[in-house]
Design an enzyme around this catalytic site. Structure first.
Site, PDB file in Angstrom:
ATOM      1  N   ASP A  48       0.860  -1.169   0.000  1.00 29.86           N
ATOM      2  CA  ASP A  48       0.000   0.000   0.000  1.00 29.86           C
ATOM      3  C   ASP A  48       0.912   1.240   0.000  1.00 29.86           C
ATOM      4  O   ASP A  48       2.090   1.145   0.337  1.00 29.86           O
ATOM      5  CB  ASP A  48      -0.888  -0.060   1.253  1.00 29.86           C
ATOM      6  CG  ASP A  48      -1.683   1.200   1.442  1.00 29.86           C
ATOM      7  OD1 ASP A  48      -2.378   1.606   0.498  1.00 29.86           O
ATOM      8  OD2 ASP A  48      -1.585   1.790   2.537  1.00 29.86           O
ATOM      9  N   ASP A  66      -0.105   5.131   0.958  1.00 31.35           N
ATOM     10  CA  ASP A  66      -0.322   6.097   2.051  1.00 31.35           C
ATOM     11  C   ASP A  66      -0.469   5.375   3.394  1.00 31.35           C
ATOM     12  O   ASP A  66      -1.319   4.502   3.546  1.00 31.35           O
ATOM     13  CB  ASP A  66      -1.588   6.924   1.776  1.00 31.35           C
ATOM     14  CG  ASP A  66      -1.491   7.669   0.446  1.00 31.35           C
ATOM     15  OD1 ASP A  66      -0.421   8.227   0.157  1.00 31.35           O
ATOM     16  OD2 ASP A  66      -2.490   7.666  -0.308  1.00 31.35           O
ATOM     17  N   ASP A 106       0.589   9.621   5.837  1.00 28.73           N
ATOM     18  CA  ASP A 106      -0.773   9.773   5.315  1.00 28.73           C
ATOM     19  C   ASP A 106      -1.425  10.984   5.964  1.00 28.73           C
ATOM     20  O   ASP A 106      -1.791  10.955   7.134  1.00 28.73           O
ATOM     21  CB  ASP A 106      -1.577   8.503   5.626  1.00 28.73           C
ATOM     22  CG  ASP A 106      -2.955   8.524   4.980  1.00 28.73           C
ATOM     23  OD1 ASP A 106      -3.279   9.513   4.287  1.00 28.73           O
ATOM     24  OD2 ASP A 106      -3.704   7.553   5.170  1.00 28.73           O
ATOM     25  N   THR A 158      -2.498   1.097  -4.850  1.00 28.80           N
ATOM     26  CA  THR A 158      -3.043   2.196  -4.055  1.00 28.80           C
ATOM     27  C   THR A 158      -4.379   2.688  -4.607  1.00 28.80           C
ATOM     28  O   THR A 158      -4.568   2.778  -5.823  1.00 28.80           O
ATOM     29  CB  THR A 158      -2.003   3.348  -3.978  1.00 28.80           C
ATOM     30  OG1 THR A 158      -2.547   4.434  -3.238  1.00 28.80           O
ATOM     31  CG2 THR A 158      -1.576   3.833  -5.358  1.00 28.80           C
ATOM     32  N   CYS A 170     -16.199   0.561  -9.320  1.00 30.95           N
ATOM     33  CA  CYS A 170     -15.318   0.117 -10.401  1.00 30.95           C
ATOM     34  C   CYS A 170     -14.818  -1.295 -10.123  1.00 30.95           C
ATOM     35  O   CYS A 170     -15.050  -1.853  -9.061  1.00 30.95           O
ATOM     36  CB  CYS A 170     -14.129   1.071 -10.511  1.00 30.95           C
ATOM     37  SG  CYS A 170     -13.067   1.003  -9.048  1.00 30.95           S
ATOM     38  N   CYS A 209     -11.574  -2.026 -10.075  1.00 27.64           N
ATOM     39  CA  CYS A 209     -10.172  -2.050  -9.625  1.00 27.64           C
ATOM     40  C   CYS A 209      -9.951  -1.653  -8.173  1.00 27.64           C
ATOM     41  O   CYS A 209      -8.925  -2.004  -7.591  1.00 27.64           O
ATOM     42  CB  CYS A 209      -9.299  -1.194 -10.551  1.00 27.64           C
ATOM     43  SG  CYS A 209      -9.943   0.429 -10.987  1.00 27.64           S
ATOM     44  N   ASP A 213      -1.728  -0.752   5.917  1.00 24.99           N
ATOM     45  CA  ASP A 213      -2.180  -0.239   7.218  1.00 24.99           C
ATOM     46  C   ASP A 213      -3.693  -0.148   7.299  1.00 24.99           C
ATOM     47  O   ASP A 213      -4.216   0.470   8.215  1.00 24.99           O
ATOM     48  CB  ASP A 213      -1.572   1.148   7.476  1.00 24.99           C
ATOM     49  CG  ASP A 213      -2.121   2.197   6.519  1.00 24.99           C
ATOM     50  OD1 ASP A 213      -2.165   1.925   5.299  1.00 24.99           O
ATOM     51  OD2 ASP A 213      -2.532   3.278   6.986  1.00 24.99           O
TER      52      ASP A 213
END
Ligand SMILES: [Zn+2]
Length: 333
Positions: A9, A11, A17, A49, A96, A98, A125
């Site tokens: 991941d 952020d 973040d 992400t 969506c 994705c 996280d």
């Protein structure tokens, strides 16, 4: 291992973040990221992400790309290569194909790079990163950086393989291979008798060792200096629950033993079921038993150790560090 991947991941896992992070001026790496990625170089590394800030009009795709390029540039200065950044630009309501935790971005990477997902990992996280692992057939590690502390309760229900204080500790978990160091207590007593007959000084250290931090690194290295062979005794899951309540431990006893076996200073690791290690120490009879200064010289183990001619060595705690503070999100942010 070249067709094994780690999907990271962005952020809160790699970078600070602040919510819809997109300005290069706000860019900052989180603690443990460089060390962690250096340990993971044997894997193909990807970033996956969700960037719904694009659909929401908060920033443009170009803004995101500038930010990603900054990240990739900093990493490549450490010879860390990210194969590709996969991103979803949509909002949740777009429904969506994705957006994480849907597995499309992972499957695209698998097909393009011929990845073996069974030996691959996702690290993040957010609880959705753990669900992404489930949806795409990968194991996962949950991080207590970023939103980790506030997502912990939900993430635990999804059973990540490990919960780590930062990316470097997560990498240690992925890299574990030293099963020879993990022995049951009966075997350990036999080993100790043999070692003592050859004149080796045996040192013991016990604890929960759930969310590791620099304080653990320090007490392990100080313990090793007290003798020749360092034995770590880890509280079993049931004994941790008795000592600390039903919310602990976050990591099971096998995972906690693996992480202790990772230390080069550690020679053997075992698990014990009682709330104190006294029964085990009675059999091992160490030359030195090491404790943190929170317990002191009069710790519950003292009389057992001294009865057999051993001594207690106290190691000062490093100020400000604790697993509880990491779990609360007060460190590593
Ligand atoms: Zn999408």
């Amino acid at each position: 291992m070249s067709n094994s991947a780690v999907f990271l991941d962005r952020d809160g896992t790699l970078t600070r973040d602040i919510g819809f992070s997109h300005r290069v001026e706000d860019f900052a790496l989180l603690p443990g990221v460089i060390e962690g990625l250096e340990k993971l170089k044997t894997y193909k590394l990807f970033i996956v992400t969700n960037q719904s800030g694009i659909a929401r009009g908060i920033f443009s795709k170009e803004d995101m790309e500038s930010y990603n390029n900054k990240l990739l540039h900093v990493l490549s200065a450490h010879n860390i290569n990210i194969e590709r950044v996969y991103f979803c630009p949509h909002a949740p309501e777009d429904n969506c194909a994705c957006r994480k935790p849907k597995p499309k971005m992972i499957r695209d990477a698998r097909d393009k790079y011929q990845l073996d997902l069974v030996s691959s990992w996702v690290i993040g996280d957010k609880a959705s990163d753990i669900v992404l692992g489930i949806n795409s057939g990968m194991k996962s590690v949950f991080l207590l950086t970023g939103l980790g502390p506030s997502q912990l309760a939900v993430a635990r229900e999804k059973n990540p393989s490990y919960i780590a204080g930062n990316l470097s500790r997560a990498a240690d978990f992925l890299k574990f291979s030293d099963y020879d160091k993990i022995v049951d207590s009966k075997k350990l007593v036999e080993i100790s008798i043999k070692l003592k007959s050859t004149g080796k000084r045996i040192v013991t250290l016990n604890g929960t060792f759930d969310i590791l931090h620099e304080g653990h690194d320090y007490i392990v290295s100080e313990a090793k200096k007290q003798g020749d062979v360092l034995i770590i005794a880890v509280n079993s899951d049931s004994s941790v629950r008795q000592n600390k309540g039903n919310d602990r431990p976050l990591n099971n006893e096998l995972s906690r033993q693996k992480m202790m076996a990772n230390y080069m200073e550690v020679d053997y690791v075992t698990v014990f079921n009682e709330t104190t290690p006294v029964r085990l120490l009675e059999k091992i009879r160490p030359d030195v038993h090491v404790n943190g200064s929170e317990y002191g010289k009069d710790c519950v183990e003292a009389s057992t150790i001294k009865k057999h001619g051993g001594s207690i060595h106290i190691v000062k705690l490093l100020p400000g560090l604790s697993s509880t503070r990491i779990i609360k999100g007060e460190l590593n942010q």
